[in-house]
Design an enzyme around this catalytic site. Sequence first.
Site, PDB file in Angstrom:
ATOM      1  N   GLU A 167       0.794  -1.256   0.096  1.00  0.00           N
ATOM      2  CA  GLU A 167      -0.101   0.046  -0.081  1.00  0.00           C
ATOM      3  C   GLU A 167       0.858   1.377   0.210  1.00  0.00           C
ATOM      4  O   GLU A 167       0.529   2.127  -0.468  1.00  0.00           O
ATOM      5  CB  GLU A 167      -0.902   0.001   1.124  1.00  0.00           C
ATOM      6  CG  GLU A 167      -2.153  -0.793   1.133  1.00  0.00           C
ATOM      7  CD  GLU A 167      -1.982  -2.253   1.135  1.00  0.00           C
ATOM      8  OE1 GLU A 167      -2.547  -3.134   0.971  1.00  0.00           O
ATOM      9  OE2 GLU A 167      -0.827  -2.868   1.756  1.00  0.00           O
ATOM     10  N   HIS A 194      -9.850  -5.430  10.017  1.00  0.00           N
ATOM     11  CA  HIS A 194     -10.380  -5.118   8.765  1.00  0.00           C
ATOM     12  C   HIS A 194     -11.765  -4.177   8.882  1.00  0.00           C
ATOM     13  O   HIS A 194     -12.545  -4.301   8.218  1.00  0.00           O
ATOM     14  CB  HIS A 194     -10.578  -6.385   7.919  1.00  0.00           C
ATOM     15  CG  HIS A 194      -9.361  -7.232   7.678  1.00  0.00           C
ATOM     16  ND1 HIS A 194      -8.918  -7.804   8.656  1.00  0.00           N
ATOM     17  CD2 HIS A 194      -8.766  -7.362   6.570  1.00  0.00           C
ATOM     18  CE1 HIS A 194      -7.751  -8.553   8.370  1.00  0.00           C
ATOM     19  NE2 HIS A 194      -7.698  -8.365   6.955  1.00  0.00           N
TER      20      HIS A 194
END
Length: 362
Positions: A91, A160
């Site tokens: 990322e 998450h």
Amino acid sequence: MSKLSSVAKTSMMAVRASAKNSLRLASAASGTKTLTVRDAINSALAEELDRDDDVFLMGEEVAQYNGAYKVSRGLLDRFGERRVIDTPITEMGFTGLTVGASLAGLKPVCEFMTFNFAMQSIDHIINSAAKTLYMSGGKQPCNITFRGPNGAAAGVAAQHSQDYSAWYGSIPGLKVISPYSAEDYRGLLKAAIRDPNPTVFLENEMLYGESFEVSEEVLSPDFVLPIGKAKIEREGSDITLVSHTRNVGHCLEAAETLKEKYGVNAEVLNLRSIKPMDVPAIVQSVKKTGHLVTVEAGFPAFGVGSEICAQIMESEAFDYLDAPVERVTGCEVPTPYAKELEDFAFPDSEIVLRASRKVLGL
């Protein structure tokens, strides 16, 4: 960096036909058309890629796999690997690349498999994308859209499931969007991609498969919604329920129960944008109803609801309140993995109803 050239297409007619197919409309018996959130995002991306050669999509599994949630299905075949780009699991790396591309004049759409993973990229998002226009004296814009699922899904545990609405909403230089319906997703994603400012587009994984009724106007390639304008999803006169993303649905369910059981007309306000927030719309509704409940899935401390309360306190709407504002939030705990505990950690229509009854003294 030179601007990306458009990928050669077999024919414009084929592209347009494919765009129509990507909408995947279903006609009900009444003739009303419906659109899933997944297809709303897909069609918006396709139309913006087709409209502007400077737009490209980058992220993990967005190309060959058609997206982790199949949001970008078919885009690689239509626009090629220079416009729809798979990345390694890094990322920080691909976010830095897209921010750099934006500073060079391109218009990237940077997809995160979940915004929890964007924590790896926070330096690029905040210190590069959000602050550059100000620090350059207004000379260097950064037209980039960060998008992906935000908040809890189902059984994906704490790492998450966090809601970053308030996090990004507190940063000058960012626009933050949190849509609810297919109409919201389609119109606001197109607006985000066209906006010269860095925009954080917070999606909801549990809404991807939900279908919403849409008008012909919404399906038009020219359909764009203004960023920063809330929508009244349900007119009311007795209490205001303010929310965003999936919790708007819980508010609508609670509003129906309030009407059926107590004769209460609740107004449901869909924020759509966290920043800029449509404070005038909230104030106007509160002045009409005299009661306010805020609903969100984020943590209670320093949240979106807290900001709304502060804005009401500092505005003329405070004098119109007939009872204190009630906040409905997620629990002050990392999201549990066990379903029974996860269900307790987030709002539902029953909790919204309970808060509304408290405010109204029912």
